[in-house]
Design a protein around this motif. Sequence first.
Motif, PDB file in Angstrom:
ATOM      1  N   GLN A  47     -10.413   8.084   1.640  1.00  0.00           N
ATOM      2  CA  GLN A  47     -10.655   8.544   2.832  1.00  0.00           C
ATOM      3  C   GLN A  47     -10.995  10.121   2.448  1.00  0.00           C
ATOM      4  O   GLN A  47     -10.088  10.816   3.126  1.00  0.00           O
ATOM      5  N   THR A 101       0.679  -1.212  -0.037  1.00  0.00           N
ATOM      6  CA  THR A 101      -0.028  -0.074   0.036  1.00  0.00           C
ATOM      7  C   THR A 101       0.751   1.232  -0.015  1.00  0.00           C
ATOM      8  O   THR A 101       1.760   1.266   0.767  1.00  0.00           O
ATOM      9  N   ASN A 110     -14.806   2.936  -3.743  1.00  0.00           N
ATOM     10  CA  ASN A 110     -13.292   2.885  -4.046  1.00  0.00           C
ATOM     11  C   ASN A 110     -13.171   2.655  -5.475  1.00  0.00           C
ATOM     12  O   ASN A 110     -13.687   1.750  -5.681  1.00  0.00           O
ATOM     13  N   ASN A 136      -7.814   3.484  -1.561  1.00  0.00           N
ATOM     14  CA  ASN A 136      -8.764   3.614  -0.244  1.00  0.00           C
ATOM     15  C   ASN A 136      -8.824   4.985  -0.207  1.00  0.00           C
ATOM     16  O   ASN A 136      -7.961   5.660   0.286  1.00  0.00           O
TER      17      ASN A 136
END
Lengths: 112, 115
Positions: B69, B20, B58, B67
Amino acid sequence: DAGITQSPRYKITETGRQVTLMCHQTWSHSYMFWYRQDLGHGLRLIYYSAAADITDKGEVPDGYVVSRSKTENFPLTLESATRSQTSVYFCASRLAYTGELFFGEGSRLTVL
Amino acid sequence: AQTVTQSQPEMSVQEAETVTLSCTYDTSESDYYLFWYKQPPSRQMILVIRQEAYKQQNATENRFSVNFQKAAKSFSLKISDSQLGDAAMYFCAFEVTGANSKLTFGKGITLSVRP
């Protein structure tokens, strides 16, 4: 082939000389951009153009000049090259006012 | 002014594992786009994935997903089943929608993939 092409791909020049980097796109995209890429800085916008004869400054425009007399061409000129302008330069284009950018392959410029 | 921060300059992942890549941004705008671009050693900039801020879902493109947010202003890229060809520099980018909008890029992160 359709696309966006930059020339030259590599250029070595001396301090004080004028250098022009060429950018040509075959899509008739309205928007065109010039970025420079330096380690630790990512890509920074130099100039952009929304259409022929319309240009505007980006984040780092000092020492650069652009023109756009035709939709497909967007040359970038360094009127008096300095060592700090040693960089990789990317031209990009897109059709609309927002969305994906399509990049050229980059021009590596070294100023001695 | 908008800013994009990629705080990790380098990351490494084992082939076939998941990694990630982090990205945060700062803006007062509510309508914008976020992008991840890949730059392999060939230097060509390639769009990996794009997210519209108004979408809650997403974005996903094959092995790549994000991801997003919005409240935290975070936009991370997840690469699943990492392959040797994923080794590249990855740039997070942000753009406010509207006339004369321009992409603002982060500094990039170099991803290496271990065989």
